[in-house]
Motif scaffolding. Structure first.
Motif, PDB file in Angstrom:
ATOM      1  N   GLU A   9     121.952  82.560 153.297  1.00 33.76           N
ATOM      2  CA  GLU A   9     120.860  83.526 153.232  1.00 33.76           C
ATOM      3  C   GLU A   9     120.072  83.579 154.535  1.00 33.76           C
ATOM      4  O   GLU A   9     119.514  84.625 154.885  1.00 33.76           O
ATOM      5  CB  GLU A   9     119.920  83.182 152.071  1.00 33.76           C
ATOM      6  CG  GLU A   9     118.831  84.213 151.830  1.00 33.76           C
ATOM      7  CD  GLU A   9     117.952  83.876 150.652  1.00 33.76           C
ATOM      8  OE1 GLU A   9     117.282  84.790 150.129  1.00 33.76           O
ATOM      9  OE2 GLU A   9     117.925  82.704 150.243  1.00 33.76           O
ATOM     10  N   THR A  31     112.820  89.302 155.367  1.00 33.91           N
ATOM     11  CA  THR A  31     113.022  88.400 154.231  1.00 33.91           C
ATOM     12  C   THR A  31     112.307  87.077 154.510  1.00 33.91           C
ATOM     13  O   THR A  31     111.087  87.046 154.552  1.00 33.91           O
ATOM     14  CB  THR A  31     114.537  88.202 153.961  1.00 33.91           C
ATOM     15  OG1 THR A  31     115.189  89.482 154.049  1.00 33.91           O
ATOM     16  CG2 THR A  31     114.794  87.661 152.565  1.00 33.91           C
ATOM     17  N   ASN A 109     120.224  89.409 151.564  1.00 32.74           N
ATOM     18  CA  ASN A 109     120.550  89.124 150.172  1.00 32.74           C
ATOM     19  C   ASN A 109     121.757  88.198 150.158  1.00 32.74           C
ATOM     20  O   ASN A 109     122.861  88.610 150.479  1.00 32.74           O
ATOM     21  CB  ASN A 109     120.847  90.424 149.418  1.00 32.74           C
ATOM     22  CG  ASN A 109     121.011  90.197 147.929  1.00 32.74           C
ATOM     23  OD1 ASN A 109     120.864  89.085 147.444  1.00 32.74           O
ATOM     24  ND2 ASN A 109     121.320  91.258 147.211  1.00 32.74           N
ATOM     25  N   HIS A 114     121.265  93.919 153.106  1.00 27.12           N
ATOM     26  CA  HIS A 114     121.152  94.993 152.114  1.00 27.12           C
ATOM     27  C   HIS A 114     120.246  96.082 152.663  1.00 27.12           C
ATOM     28  O   HIS A 114     119.093  95.820 153.014  1.00 27.12           O
ATOM     29  CB  HIS A 114     120.578  94.440 150.813  1.00 27.12           C
ATOM     30  CG  HIS A 114     120.084  95.482 149.858  1.00 27.12           C
ATOM     31  ND1 HIS A 114     120.936  96.343 149.191  1.00 27.12           N
ATOM     32  CD2 HIS A 114     118.817  95.813 149.468  1.00 27.12           C
ATOM     33  CE1 HIS A 114     120.222  97.152 148.431  1.00 27.12           C
ATOM     34  NE2 HIS A 114     118.943  96.854 148.583  1.00 27.12           N
ATOM     35  N   SER A 303     114.446  84.868 144.646  1.00 28.53           N
ATOM     36  CA  SER A 303     115.855  85.128 144.368  1.00 28.53           C
ATOM     37  C   SER A 303     116.210  84.589 142.984  1.00 28.53           C
ATOM     38  O   SER A 303     115.454  83.812 142.387  1.00 28.53           O
ATOM     39  CB  SER A 303     116.739  84.459 145.417  1.00 28.53           C
ATOM     40  OG  SER A 303     116.678  83.044 145.299  1.00 28.53           O
TER      41      SER A 303
END
Length: 461
Positions: A9, A31, A109, A114, A303
């Motif tokens: 990730e 993120t 993701n 994404h 997540s």
């Protein structure tokens, strides 16, 4: 010595620097941050012939700066992997999101990037400002669009809950809670207290198979009313086991699922759904499972793996709506819903709880292999003189109750009393006939129902 660097990730491996690397850096910035290793292949081994010059790292930084908006500047360094120099570009989560790369927006993701939809871009922007969509004004709405009776019921519930004290005047209370701004209602106020239904639907149904619907209902309205109506529909379609103690003749009703777990899942769907999506909340009740589909993926940086590990900080998509349900004690504490569900099903030996992201939504499921028919494991001595009664649906018990009061009641009248379709009533009548609980005497129009119901509390079977 072989390298142990693998994609994840927050780790990406690139054989060379280019737009794909910059896209990943932008995704990391949107993120939780991460590192891009330049000069490694997919297995984490150095690429033959790859070299880093004296100005290479600075050129990479400048190109990232030029192709991202707002411009981001990664940290750059070289490390040695199996005797070869490899470049590493590192970026922390950016405080003002979203960051774009060539006009497109990405988030990380798992180990892939994404691309964000329009609604996801908007949500990420609000999240970075620590705002939520439900705090914005409802377009062209005025205080006259608010149902004050609904607000008064809410205020009474809040003031008796002990969590907060609100003025008895609806306008003052809504302003204090920031549900209105300069007298105009925000999105949360309209969703909670609007006079008119706003078509944020909850579509709930009882299914025999994925394509065979026994009964269904489209529910919409103010959220507190929707919560009540959805729970009534689900409860009516749950099977109930009767544990009857032969010594005391005391009957205990054991619902197919713990109702507190079902309620948590309904609350989760109402509070955390993406209200900018045109999709409905969907609840499907099957013979041994119940499935919830909620528009909107997990919000923020949480997540599915974080949920499984119970290692996350709650982030709210709809802060004001969540606050309203907290003040009324419908929810106990932010971010504890899934833990409460796990706790509720602990006494259901074969029951399982699963969840996953699906498309642009989130799916939760409760299912079991064998229905629970006793309250707890008994010792040999406790088991003597005890029997487990028949298992029927809660709605079947209501039908029996109506038949006892009015043996001549028709299917159409039952449908009206129970707020079901005639087809749904027919399904439950067949189950009761097959179990020999009811018999129809005479014609459809002039006959009546003969009832042989399960034992009542306090009666011998």
């Amino acid at each position: 010595m072989p390298t142990t660097i693998k994609e994840s990730e927050n780790t990406e491996l690139k054989s060379s620097f280019g737009d794909a690397a910059i896209e990943t850096i932008a995704a990391f910035a949107n993120t939780r941050g991460g590192k891009v290793y330049i000069g490694l292949n997919d297995t984490g081994r150095p690429v033959q012939g790859f070299t880093i010059g004296t100005e290479t790292l600075q050129k990479w930084i400048n190109e990232v700066k030029q192709k991202t908006q707002p411009s981001i500047l990664p940290d750059a360094e070289t490390i040695m992997v199996e005797g070869t120099a490899v470049g590493v570009l590192s970026i922390n989560e950016f405080p003002v999101k979203p960051v774009s790369f060539r006009g497109r927006f990405y988030r990380r993701n798992n180990n892939a990037n994404h691309q964000l939809s329009t609604s996801e871009i908007s949500a990420l922007y609000l999240e970075s400002l620590q705002l939520s969509w439900d705090s914005y004004p409802w377009p062209n709405a005025a205080y006259k669009d608010i149902n004050e009776r609904k607000v008064l019921r809410f205020l009474k519930k809040v003031n008796t809950s002990g969590r907060f004290s609100l003025p008895a005047t609806p306008q003052k209370a809504l302003a204090m809670l920031k549900f209105t701004q300069n007298g105009s209602p925000c999105n949360a106020a309209m969703i909670l207290f609007s006079k008119e239904n706003l078509f944020f639907n909850v579509h709930v149904g009882r299914f025999r198979t994925p394509s065979l619907i026994i009964d269904e209902k489209m529910i919409r309205g103010s959220l507190f009313e929707v919560l009540k109506e959805v729970m009534q529909f689900i409860t009516a379609h749950l099977k109930v086991a009767f544990e009857i103690t032969g010594i005391t003749t005391q009957r205990t009703e054991i619902f197919e699922y713990p109702r507190e777990a079902i309620r948590e899942l309904v609350l989760n769907a109402l509070i955390h759904r993406d209200y900018t999506s045109s999709s409905d909340v969907q609840i499907k009740i099957f013979d041994q499972s119940i499935v919830f589909y909620n528009p909107g993926k997990l919000y923020g940086n949480i997540s599915v793996e974080d949920l499984k590990k119970n290692n996350y900080t709650s982030q709210l998509r709809n802060k004001l709506i969540a606050e309203a349900f907290y003040l009324t004690r419908d929810i106990e504490k932010y971010g504890t819903g899934f833990s409460r569900i796990q706790e509720a099903i602990r006494d259901y030996p074969t029951m399982r709880f699963t969840y996953r992201e699906q498309g642009n939504g989130f799916v939760t499921r409760l299912y079991y292999s064998k229905q629970k028919t006793y309250m707890k494991q008994k010792t040999v001595g406790e088991t003597v003189g005890e029997t487990v009664g028949e298992t029927v649906g809660e709605i079947a018990l209501k039908i029996i109750g109506h038949m006892k009061k009015n043996p001549g009641i028709t299917r159409e009248q039952l449908a009206g009393r129970l707020k079901l379709s005639v087809r749904g009533v027919e399904y439950h009548l067949k189950k009761l006939r097959d179990a020999h609980f009811i018999v129809r005497i005479g014609s459809t129009k002039g006959g009546y129902w003969n009832v042989n119901a399960p034992a009542k509390k306090g009666s011998k079977k």
